[in-house]
Design a protein around this motif. Structure first.
Motif, PDB file in Angstrom:
ATOM      1  N   ALA A  48       0.858  -1.124   0.086  1.00 56.23           N
ATOM      2  CA  ALA A  48      -0.104   0.049   0.032  1.00 56.23           C
ATOM      3  C   ALA A  48       0.833   1.079   0.072  1.00 56.23           C
ATOM      4  CB  ALA A  48      -1.055  -0.073   1.264  1.00 56.23           C
ATOM      5  N   LEU A  49       1.712   1.234   0.888  1.00 56.95           N
ATOM      6  CA  LEU A  49       2.641   2.527   0.801  1.00 56.95           C
ATOM      7  C   LEU A  49       3.480   2.628  -0.274  1.00 56.95           C
ATOM      8  CD1 LEU A  49       4.176   2.550   4.597  1.00 56.95           C
ATOM      9  CD2 LEU A  49       2.179   3.935   3.402  1.00 56.95           C
ATOM     10  N   ASP A  50       4.021   1.363  -0.926  1.00 57.06           N
ATOM     11  CA  ASP A  50       4.696   1.667  -2.254  1.00 57.06           C
ATOM     12  C   ASP A  50       3.763   2.149  -3.292  1.00 57.06           C
ATOM     13  OD1 ASP A  50       6.956   0.687  -1.239  1.00 57.06           O
ATOM     14  OD2 ASP A  50       6.531  -1.654  -1.729  1.00 57.06           O
ATOM     15  N   THR A  51       2.527   1.781  -3.490  1.00 51.66           N
ATOM     16  CA  THR A  51       1.375   2.100  -4.317  1.00 51.66           C
ATOM     17  C   THR A  51       1.270   3.684  -3.993  1.00 51.66           C
ATOM     18  OG1 THR A  51       0.534  -0.049  -4.563  1.00 51.66           O
ATOM     19  CG2 THR A  51      -0.897   2.043  -5.320  1.00 51.66           C
ATOM     20  N   ALA A  52       1.156   4.109  -3.018  1.00 50.25           N
ATOM     21  CA  ALA A  52       0.979   5.617  -2.444  1.00 50.25           C
ATOM     22  C   ALA A  52       2.047   6.367  -3.238  1.00 50.25           C
ATOM     23  CB  ALA A  52       0.657   5.754  -1.243  1.00 50.25           C
ATOM     24  N   ALA A  53       3.356   5.797  -3.015  1.00 48.87           N
ATOM     25  CA  ALA A  53       4.442   6.607  -3.571  1.00 48.87           C
ATOM     26  C   ALA A  53       4.581   6.449  -4.961  1.00 48.87           C
ATOM     27  CB  ALA A  53       5.876   5.468  -3.019  1.00 48.87           C
ATOM     28  N   GLY A  54       3.995   5.548  -5.557  1.00 48.39           N
ATOM     29  CA  GLY A  54       3.943   5.692  -6.936  1.00 48.39           C
ATOM     30  C   GLY A  54       2.608   6.614  -7.623  1.00 48.39           C
ATOM     31  N   VAL A  55       1.578   6.823  -6.696  1.00 45.03           N
ATOM     32  CA  VAL A  55       0.708   7.870  -6.962  1.00 45.03           C
ATOM     33  C   VAL A  55       1.310   9.186  -7.011  1.00 45.03           C
ATOM     34  CG1 VAL A  55      -1.160   9.175  -6.191  1.00 45.03           C
ATOM     35  CG2 VAL A  55      -1.336   6.818  -6.290  1.00 45.03           C
ATOM     36  N   ILE A  56       2.327   9.579  -6.055  1.00 48.38           N
ATOM     37  CA  ILE A  56       2.922  10.843  -5.928  1.00 48.38           C
ATOM     38  C   ILE A  56       3.688  10.772  -7.236  1.00 48.38           C
ATOM     39  CG2 ILE A  56       4.651  12.137  -4.462  1.00 48.38           C
ATOM     40  CD1 ILE A  56       3.420  10.574  -2.180  1.00 48.38           C
ATOM     41  N   SER A  57       4.644   9.807  -7.417  1.00 47.94           N
ATOM     42  CA  SER A  57       5.359  10.027  -8.723  1.00 47.94           C
ATOM     43  C   SER A  57       4.719  10.121 -10.100  1.00 47.94           C
ATOM     44  CB  SER A  57       6.383   8.731  -8.793  1.00 47.94           C
ATOM     45  OG  SER A  57       6.902   8.578  -7.719  1.00 47.94           O
ATOM     46  N   SER A  58       3.399   9.934 -10.062  1.00 49.49           N
ATOM     47  CA  SER A  58       2.725  10.079 -11.149  1.00 49.49           C
ATOM     48  C   SER A  58       1.605  10.977 -11.223  1.00 49.49           C
ATOM     49  CB  SER A  58       2.079   8.440 -11.501  1.00 49.49           C
ATOM     50  OG  SER A  58       2.978   7.675 -11.594  1.00 49.49           O
ATOM     51  N   VAL A 151     -11.939  15.035  -7.170  1.00 46.98           N
ATOM     52  CA  VAL A 151     -11.999  13.604  -8.054  1.00 46.98           C
ATOM     53  C   VAL A 151     -11.541  12.654  -7.451  1.00 46.98           C
ATOM     54  CG1 VAL A 151     -11.489  12.512 -10.239  1.00 46.98           C
ATOM     55  CG2 VAL A 151     -12.086  14.995 -10.192  1.00 46.98           C
ATOM     56  N   TYR A 152     -12.185  11.667  -7.179  1.00 46.50           N
ATOM     57  CA  TYR A 152     -11.564  10.325  -6.374  1.00 46.50           C
ATOM     58  C   TYR A 152     -11.340   9.312  -7.357  1.00 46.50           C
ATOM     59  CZ  TYR A 152     -14.072  12.717  -2.323  1.00 46.50           C
ATOM     60  OH  TYR A 152     -14.343  13.640  -1.571  1.00 46.50           O
ATOM     61  N   LEU A 153      -9.852   8.867  -7.170  1.00 45.98           N
ATOM     62  CA  LEU A 153      -9.394   7.740  -7.843  1.00 45.98           C
ATOM     63  C   LEU A 153      -9.165   6.525  -7.148  1.00 45.98           C
ATOM     64  CD1 LEU A 153      -6.997   9.754  -9.971  1.00 45.98           C
ATOM     65  CD2 LEU A 153      -9.198   9.513 -10.772  1.00 45.98           C
ATOM     66  N   SER A 154      -9.448   5.369  -7.954  1.00 40.89           N
ATOM     67  CA  SER A 154      -9.124   4.005  -7.317  1.00 40.89           C
ATOM     68  C   SER A 154      -7.697   3.731  -7.297  1.00 40.89           C
ATOM     69  CB  SER A 154     -10.009   3.220  -8.105  1.00 40.89           C
ATOM     70  OG  SER A 154      -9.289   2.819  -9.355  1.00 40.89           O
ATOM     71  N   ILE A 155      -7.389   2.695  -6.755  1.00 38.31           N
ATOM     72  CA  ILE A 155      -5.981   2.324  -6.558  1.00 38.31           C
ATOM     73  C   ILE A 155      -5.422   2.131  -7.938  1.00 38.31           C
ATOM     74  CG2 ILE A 155      -6.481  -0.206  -6.427  1.00 38.31           C
ATOM     75  CD1 ILE A 155      -4.116  -0.241  -4.210  1.00 38.31           C
ATOM     76  N   ARG A 156      -6.287   1.671  -9.039  1.00 42.21           N
ATOM     77  CA  ARG A 156      -5.887   1.579 -10.367  1.00 42.21           C
ATOM     78  C   ARG A 156      -5.898   2.905 -11.075  1.00 42.21           C
ATOM     79  NH1 ARG A 156      -5.915  -3.598 -12.288  1.00 42.21           N
ATOM     80  NH2 ARG A 156      -6.850  -5.173 -10.797  1.00 42.21           N
TER      81      ARG A 156
END
Length: 166
Positions: A48-58, A151-156
């Motif tokens: 989950a934290l890795d995915t969150a970091a990916g959101v910030i990077s994207s 705007v709410y975005l899913s994990i995808r």
């Protein structure tokens, strides 16, 4: 207590075990407040934290996806996006043309393109397919108006909802 993560560094936890992290991140040519939070007692998946970091990077790409979601709601006269546009037009009046960053001739499109991304919230405990993993808050004139669209975005990275804040 604190949790260490490669991207976030030390993440503070509160007395109930809830996580909170916040920082200002440059997105394009503006600074955006980004925060990560999860209530205590929530089980975070190991990634989950890795995915969150990916959101910030994207953030730039996800900003575009969020705007595309808003554009898809423009034709629905009952949508929060349409209400936001109508209220924005009432607030700015004749000053609209001077405030737009793009002039295509379509006010709805131009307003959405001119929105400022002001805040991103990430909820790493919301990992379900239709759960709001990240919220992107946009404003047209954040210094002079309380109107905002979230705007709410899913994990995808898919839109799972849009909300008008006023």
């Amino acid at each position: 207590m604190m949790i260490e993560h490669d991207f976030f560094g030390a993440i503070e936890t509160d007395e109930s075990g809830g996580l909170y992290w916040s920082e200002s991140v440059e997105v394009g040519d503006q600074n955006v407040d980004v925060s990560l939070s999860a209530p205590g007692g929530e089980n975070l998946s190991p990634d989950a934290l890795d995915t969150a970091a990916g959101v910030i990077s994207s953030l730039e790409g996800l900003d575009i996806r969020a705007r595309e979601a808003m554009l898809s709601d423009v034709d629905d006269r009952n949508s929060d996006v349409t209400q936001f546009i109508e209220q924005t037009l009432e607030e700015v009046g004749d000053d609209l043309v001077d405030m737009l960053v793009d002039h295509s001739g379509d006010n709805d499109v131009d307003i959405i393109r001119s929105l400022q991304l002001i805040r991103v919230g990430i909820a790493p405990h919301q990992a379900g397919e239709s759960a709001p993993f990240a919220s992107f808050e946009f404003a047209f004139d954040p210094d002079n108006s309380d109107l905002a669209l979230v705007v709410y975005l899913s994990i995808r990275g898919e839109s799972v909802g849009i909300e008008l804040l006023s």
